[in-house]
Design a protein around this motif. Structure first.
Motif, PDB file in Angstrom:
ATOM      1  N   SER A 113      -7.672   3.472   6.360  1.00  0.00           N
ATOM      2  CA  SER A 113      -8.020   3.436   4.946  1.00  0.00           C
ATOM      3  C   SER A 113      -7.327   4.586   4.235  1.00  0.00           C
ATOM      4  N   ALA A 114      -7.895   4.999   3.112  1.00  0.00           N
ATOM      5  CA  ALA A 114      -7.229   5.998   2.269  1.00  0.00           C
ATOM      6  C   ALA A 114      -6.956   7.300   3.003  1.00  0.00           C
ATOM      7  N   ASP A 115      -7.894   7.725   3.867  1.00  0.00           N
ATOM      8  CA  ASP A 115      -7.715   9.009   4.538  1.00  0.00           C
ATOM      9  C   ASP A 115      -6.503   9.014   5.467  1.00  0.00           C
ATOM     10  N   LEU A 116      -6.098   7.830   5.951  1.00  0.00           N
ATOM     11  CA  LEU A 116      -4.944   7.764   6.837  1.00  0.00           C
ATOM     12  C   LEU A 116      -3.649   8.045   6.087  1.00  0.00           C
ATOM     13  N   ILE A 117      -3.626   7.759   4.798  1.00  0.00           N
ATOM     14  CA  ILE A 117      -2.415   7.992   4.006  1.00  0.00           C
ATOM     15  C   ILE A 117      -2.035   9.461   4.030  1.00  0.00           C
ATOM     16  N   SER A 118      -3.012  10.333   3.767  1.00  0.00           N
ATOM     17  CA  SER A 118      -2.703  11.768   3.744  1.00  0.00           C
ATOM     18  C   SER A 118      -2.294  12.268   5.116  1.00  0.00           C
ATOM     19  N   VAL A 119      -2.912  11.735   6.181  1.00  0.00           N
ATOM     20  CA  VAL A 119      -2.540  12.130   7.543  1.00  0.00           C
ATOM     21  C   VAL A 119      -1.088  11.761   7.817  1.00  0.00           C
ATOM     22  N   LEU A 120      -0.704  10.541   7.456  1.00  0.00           N
ATOM     23  CA  LEU A 120       0.664  10.101   7.700  1.00  0.00           C
ATOM     24  C   LEU A 120       1.664  10.889   6.867  1.00  0.00           C
ATOM     25  N   GLN A 121       1.298  11.198   5.648  1.00  0.00           N
ATOM     26  CA  GLN A 121       2.205  11.957   4.794  1.00  0.00           C
ATOM     27  C   GLN A 121       2.388  13.385   5.286  1.00  0.00           C
ATOM     28  N   GLU A 122       1.360  13.941   5.924  1.00  0.00           N
ATOM     29  CA  GLU A 122       1.436  15.323   6.407  1.00  0.00           C
ATOM     30  C   GLU A 122       1.976  15.422   7.833  1.00  0.00           C
ATOM     31  N   GLU A 123       1.605  14.460   8.690  1.00  0.00           N
ATOM     32  CA  GLU A 123       1.905  14.582  10.115  1.00  0.00           C
ATOM     33  C   GLU A 123       2.810  13.491  10.661  1.00  0.00           C
ATOM     34  N   GLY A 124       2.914  12.373   9.971  1.00  0.00           N
ATOM     35  CA  GLY A 124       3.698  11.258  10.485  1.00  0.00           C
ATOM     36  C   GLY A 124       5.186  11.513  10.396  1.00  0.00           C
ATOM     37  N   ASP A 125       5.906  10.994  11.376  1.00  0.00           N
ATOM     38  CA  ASP A 125       7.359  11.167  11.412  1.00  0.00           C
ATOM     39  C   ASP A 125       8.031   9.811  11.296  1.00  0.00           C
ATOM     40  N   LYS A 137      -9.319   0.979 -11.642  1.00  0.00           N
ATOM     41  CA  LYS A 137      -8.257   1.088 -10.646  1.00  0.00           C
ATOM     42  C   LYS A 137      -6.909   1.422 -11.274  1.00  0.00           C
ATOM     43  N   ASP A 138      -6.883   1.531 -12.601  1.00  0.00           N
ATOM     44  CA  ASP A 138      -5.638   1.928 -13.252  1.00  0.00           C
ATOM     45  C   ASP A 138      -5.292   3.394 -13.016  1.00  0.00           C
ATOM     46  N   ILE A 139      -6.124   4.117 -12.260  1.00  0.00           N
ATOM     47  CA  ILE A 139      -5.788   5.491 -11.893  1.00  0.00           C
ATOM     48  C   ILE A 139      -4.643   5.543 -10.888  1.00  0.00           C
ATOM     49  N   PHE A 140      -4.332   4.413 -10.254  1.00  0.00           N
ATOM     50  CA  PHE A 140      -3.276   4.399  -9.237  1.00  0.00           C
ATOM     51  C   PHE A 140      -1.948   4.014  -9.877  1.00  0.00           C
ATOM     52  N   ALA A 141      -0.972   4.892  -9.741  1.00  0.00           N
ATOM     53  CA  ALA A 141       0.353   4.617 -10.282  1.00  0.00           C
ATOM     54  C   ALA A 141       1.049   3.539  -9.443  1.00  0.00           C
ATOM     55  N   GLU A 142       2.002   2.866 -10.057  1.00  0.00           N
ATOM     56  CA  GLU A 142       2.759   1.854  -9.323  1.00  0.00           C
ATOM     57  C   GLU A 142       3.468   2.495  -8.134  1.00  0.00           C
ATOM     58  N   GLY A 143       3.311   1.899  -6.959  1.00  0.00           N
ATOM     59  CA  GLY A 143       3.921   2.431  -5.757  1.00  0.00           C
ATOM     60  C   GLY A 143       3.062   3.416  -5.004  1.00  0.00           C
ATOM     61  N   ASP A 144       1.929   3.820  -5.560  1.00  0.00           N
ATOM     62  CA  ASP A 144       1.001   4.721  -4.871  1.00  0.00           C
ATOM     63  C   ASP A 144       0.404   3.981  -3.670  1.00  0.00           C
ATOM     64  N   PRO A 145       0.555   4.516  -2.445  1.00  0.00           N
ATOM     65  CA  PRO A 145      -0.004   3.820  -1.276  1.00  0.00           C
ATOM     66  C   PRO A 145      -1.501   3.537  -1.415  1.00  0.00           C
ATOM     67  N   LEU A 146      -2.230   4.437  -2.072  1.00  0.00           N
ATOM     68  CA  LEU A 146      -3.660   4.202  -2.238  1.00  0.00           C
ATOM     69  C   LEU A 146      -3.917   2.967  -3.101  1.00  0.00           C
ATOM     70  N   GLY A 147      -2.984   2.671  -3.995  1.00  0.00           N
ATOM     71  CA  GLY A 147      -3.103   1.456  -4.791  1.00  0.00           C
ATOM     72  C   GLY A 147      -3.021   0.204  -3.936  1.00  0.00           C
ATOM     73  N   TYR A 148      -2.188   0.248  -2.883  1.00  0.00           N
ATOM     74  CA  TYR A 148      -2.103  -0.897  -1.970  1.00  0.00           C
ATOM     75  C   TYR A 148      -3.420  -1.074  -1.209  1.00  0.00           C
ATOM     76  N   VAL A 149      -4.017   0.050  -0.816  1.00  0.00           N
ATOM     77  CA  VAL A 149      -5.325  -0.024  -0.155  1.00  0.00           C
ATOM     78  C   VAL A 149      -6.374  -0.548  -1.132  1.00  0.00           C
TER      79      VAL A 149
END
Length: 415
Positions: free
Chosen positions: A272-284, A349-361
């Motif tokens: 879910s949303a919390d995985l996005i930040s993990v991937l952005q910080e730690e994912g390669d 939900k308009d708080i999510f910009a186009e292309g924001d991964p959280l918007g896809y979630v």
């Protein structure tokens, strides 16, 4: 507190609260003069206490400007929150309003601890709420909470693995059979198809597959539904994944596979949303987010956070109006922008910009079921888990495990 003692306490407390409830006629619902004082308990939703305090101060000020009501706000820790709330309510020193999640709400509602909110909601634009978020607030046809946040759990795919198995990251699997083909290719190329944390919550292991197969666990009338052709299909699916090596060897008892996932060894994980930040910080590696898979149905797990009103509140009218205020679209934008959750109002939900991964979630909350909505929802989870683990270990066939799970649930409900 032992489970039996805890449930008995709920029943006794519910009787006491029902006797002193001031919500008999909801005379000021949807209008009329609102005044007095209310107390609100919430939890820390981020690591920034200062920012959260400012957020709540802003929301409370907007409410107090509209109504002649003083709001006393207190942040309480997550630890032991059930016991703290129940003890306070039993001694009549508790809040008017407190935060609850879907597996707590029916326990409280079933014994009369919560105010039914439907009489207050006529003019609250309920059609703007995501339908699955409202489902999480209802018990036996009545609404007991207003949702402020939601999550949706769906597949995150490793783009490098997709390309390594000769597939297209722009053409992700939509149904079980398509995912099965990808899983077989992943295994053949030295990858796991997905993570399966079998030692964790059923919300992240069995339930999504059961719902997608068209099945369920138990309903509000205490009818056990899990032992069905749909239930068997879900059990067999999980057993096949393990026996064929599509999921890691420790999947029976593992609580996560973060090392394998971040190490590029797994095609997909449910996140879910919390995985996005993990991937952005730690994912390669690059990742893509899919909709939930579909079999007979298209569902996933996603919790909903709500605020509820205690039935022994001295001011349920003001409390209900405060719930309506903090869950309106503007305040949901403020709350969820800060906390990185998903609004439960579609317009917010308009708080999510186009292309924001959280918007896809966020787009997947329409498929997000909040788990088993039942007073015994928590209690039956480990019973089902034990049978799934026995099946995966080869001690029982899928049907034997399903039969045993049904019997265990029936025994728990009979207590």
């Amino acid at each position: 507190m032992k489970r039996l003692g805890f449930l008995l306490f709920l029943v006794i407390l519910g009787i006491a609260l029902s006797a002193c409830s001031s919500n008999e006629d909801s005379s000021k619902a949807n209008g009329g003069e609102i005044s007095g004082e209310i107390t609100v308990w919430a939890h820390p939703y981020t690591g920034g206490a200062e920012e959260e305090t400012a957020m709540w101060d802003e929301m409370i000020a907007s409410f107090e400007e509209q109504y002649d009501v003083k709001v006393n706000f207190e942040t309480i820790p997550w630890a032991n929150r059930d016991q703290k709330i129940l003890t306070a309510l039993a001694s009549n020193t508790g809040p008017d309003i407190f935060y609850a999640i879907p597996d707590q709400m029916p326990q409280y509602a079933d014994v009369g601890m919560l105010v039914e909110l439907d009489p207050y909601l006529e003019n609250n634009d309920m059609d703007d709420f995501v339908e699955t978020a409202l489902m999480a607030t209802q018990w036996k046809g009545k609404t007991y909470g207003l949702p402020i946040l939601q999550e949706a759990t769906t597949f995150f795919y490793n783009v490098d693995v997709i390309e390594a198995i000769g597939e297209d990251p722009n053409n992700l699997p939509q149904i079980w059979d398509e995912f099965k083909k990808w899983a077989e290719k992943a295994k053949a190329n030295g990858y796991y198809a997905m993570s399966y944390p079998g030692g964790g919550s059923m919300n992240h292991t069995l339930y999504p597959w059961l719902w997608q197969a068209g099945g369920n666990v138990v309903n509000e009338n205490n009818e056990v539904l899990i032992n069905s052709p749909e239930g068997l299909e879900a059990f067999e699916w999980i057993n096949d994944m393990y026996q064929k090596g599509w999921i890691p060897e420790d999947s029976i008892t593992a609580t996560d596979h973060n090392g394998l996932w971040l190490g590029g060894k797994i095609l997909a994980v449910m996140g879910s949303a919390d995985l996005i930040s993990v991937l952005q910080e730690e994912g390669d590696f690059d990742f893509v987010i899919s909709q939930p898979l579909k079999n007979k149905e298209q569902y996933a797990y996603g919790t909903t956070g709500m605020f509820v009103v205690a039935s022994n509140s001295d001011n349920p009218d003001a409390a209900a109006e405060f719930l309506k205020t903090i869950t309106n679209a503007d305040n949901q934008r403020t709350f969820n922008s800060l906390t990185n959750f998903i609004p439960t109002r579609e317009s917010a939900k308009d708080i999510f910009a186009e292309g924001d991964p959280l918007g896809y979630v966020a787009a997947n909350t329409q498929y997000a079921l909040p788990g088993v909505i039942h007073p015994k929802g928590r209690a039956i989870m480990p019973l089902i888990q034990a049978e799934l683990q026995a099946m995966m270990a080869g001690e029982k066939t899928p049907q034997e495990a399903l039969d045993a799970a049904e019997k265990a649930i029936e025994d728990e409900l009979a207590k």
